[in-house]
Design an enzyme around this catalytic site. Structure first.
Site, PDB file in Angstrom:
ATOM      1  CE  LYS A   1      -4.091  -2.112   2.028  1.00  0.00           C
ATOM      2  NZ  LYS A   1      -4.885  -1.910   0.793  1.00  0.00           N
TER       3      LYS A   1
ATOM      4  CD  GLU B 101      -0.008  -3.338   3.237  1.00  0.00           C
ATOM      5  OE1 GLU B 101      -0.805  -4.077   2.634  1.00  0.00           O
ATOM      6  OE2 GLU B 101       0.885  -2.682   2.644  1.00  0.00           O
TER       7      GLU B 101
ATOM      8  NE  ARG C 124     -22.711   3.140  -2.586  1.00  0.00           N
ATOM      9  CZ  ARG C 124     -22.018   2.537  -1.620  1.00  0.00           C
ATOM     10  NH1 ARG C 124     -21.334   1.426  -1.885  1.00  0.00           N
ATOM     11  NH2 ARG C 124     -21.998   3.020  -0.397  1.00  0.00           N
ATOM     12  N   GLY C 125     -18.194   6.229  -5.712  1.00  0.00           N
ATOM     13  CA  GLY C 125     -17.468   7.471  -5.487  1.00  0.00           C
ATOM     14  C   GLY C 125     -16.871   7.552  -4.096  1.00  0.00           C
TER      15      GLY C 125
ATOM     16  CG  ASP D 275      -2.914   1.206  -2.293  1.00  0.00           C
ATOM     17  OD1 ASP D 275      -3.341   1.575  -1.182  1.00  0.00           O
ATOM     18  OD2 ASP D 275      -2.493   0.050  -2.515  1.00  0.00           O
TER      19      ASP D 275
ATOM     20  CB  SER E 133      -6.173   2.701 -11.374  1.00  0.00           C
ATOM     21  OG  SER E 133      -7.113   2.312 -10.386  1.00  0.00           O
TER      22      SER E 133
END
Length: 311
Positions: free
Chosen positions: A41, A141, A226-227, A254, A284
């Protein structure tokens, strides 16, 4: 000119298997395709911001295996400052096996490896370079104490901070993250942090407001297709989604955070940065992979022109 962005967080090597379906327990199923790539991440968010033109500093740990060289070279290839990427002898690098279904949805396992060794002392050693930055982003993480220490460092030095509370962690102490500038969970993470249901937008708003009431300045909830939702003490606004056909949703969160960090640092305009972030994340997922699916600034501008033209 905007100040650099720092990422104090994780790196992983992604082991991506594209499946026709997930096997049942005890079952072996043939998968059509496998890829290996750089992820984690922290590194994903750093690469997304760097691809969009940001100056990025990475504070992270790698192991002493072949994956470490790959990770460092990959960060450097994207122009990320790696002077605070340190090797840990006798430890593996972080690894993330990822399983992608035909719908584009994914399931991910993570083995932290050297990421578990990132300590508050590492942040202190990077202090002089971190103080040059305008925003520090973090994830979960790496050890919680390192996250808490970094947030406190940001507050003490007038640097804005952003925490992506992923993977979700019920042990996260809200009291110790109250000086954050931005908390950016998805709906699952929001439910765990707030202890409240998130079944429907009104419930999501209520859960986000409960965190604001505990002292978090700004909560940004990512909601996939849904944004996103922006909630502060005096504001609640929806950031509209962009409709695309998903190919692979891996790393979309990310992409959102890396692009938000870039555009917010560049302009200081929260609403505009969130609109860009929703679009960048949507773009992406139209390509397979994680970091390789992230657009450059020129590619993203072309995507935005296409979206605006279709509107």
């Amino acid at each position: 000119m905007s100040k650099p962005i720092a990422v104090v967080g994780s790196n992983m090597v992604d082991l991506i298997t594209y499946v026709t379906r997930m096997p049942d327990r005890g079952e072996t199923v043939e998968a059509p395709r496998f890829e290996m790539g750089c992820g984690g991440k922290g590194a994903n968010q750093a690469v997304a911001a760097a691809k969009l033109g940001a100056e990025v500093l990475m504070v992270t740990k790698v192991g002493d295996d072949p994956f470490a060289d790959t990770t460092i070279a990959n960060l450097a290839k994207h122009g990320i400052d790696t002077r605070h990427v340190e090797r840990v002898p006798g430890t593996s690098s972080g690894v993330a096996p990822i399983f992608v279904e035909p719908s584009g949805e994914n399931s991910i396992l993570i083995i932290k490896g050297a990421n578990a060794m990132l300590s508050p002392a590492d942040v202190d050693r990077a202090a002089a370079d971190l103080k040059r930055c305008g925003l520090i982003t973090m994830q979960l993480e790496v050890p919680l104490e390192t996250v808490y220490h970094t947030i406190a460092f940001g507050a003490a030095n007038g640097i804005e901070t952003l925490l992506n509370p992923a993977p979700a962690c019920a042990d996260l102490d809200i009291e110790r993250i109250r000086t954050l500038s931005f908390l950016v969970p998805n709906e699952t993470e929001l439910a765990i942090l707030s202890g409240m249901p998130v079944d429907g937008e009104e419930a999501v708003v209520a859960a986000a407001r409960s965190l604001v009431a505990k002292g978090i300045r700004t909560v940004i909830v990512t909601m996939g297709g849904r944004g996103a939702l922006l909630v502060t003490a005096d504001r609640c606004s929806r950031i509209a989604p962009v409709k695309v056909t998903p190919v692979d949703t891996t790393g979309a969160g990310d992409a959102f955070i890396g692009s938000f960090s870039r555009y917010y640092s560049l302009t200081g305009d929260l609403t505009a940065a969130l609109d860009k972030a929703v679009r960048y994340a949507a773009d992406s997922i139209t390509r397979p992979g994680t970091q390789k699916s992230y657009a450059t600034a020129a590619e993203f501008e072309a995507f935005c022109r296409k979206v605006d033209g279709a509107a």
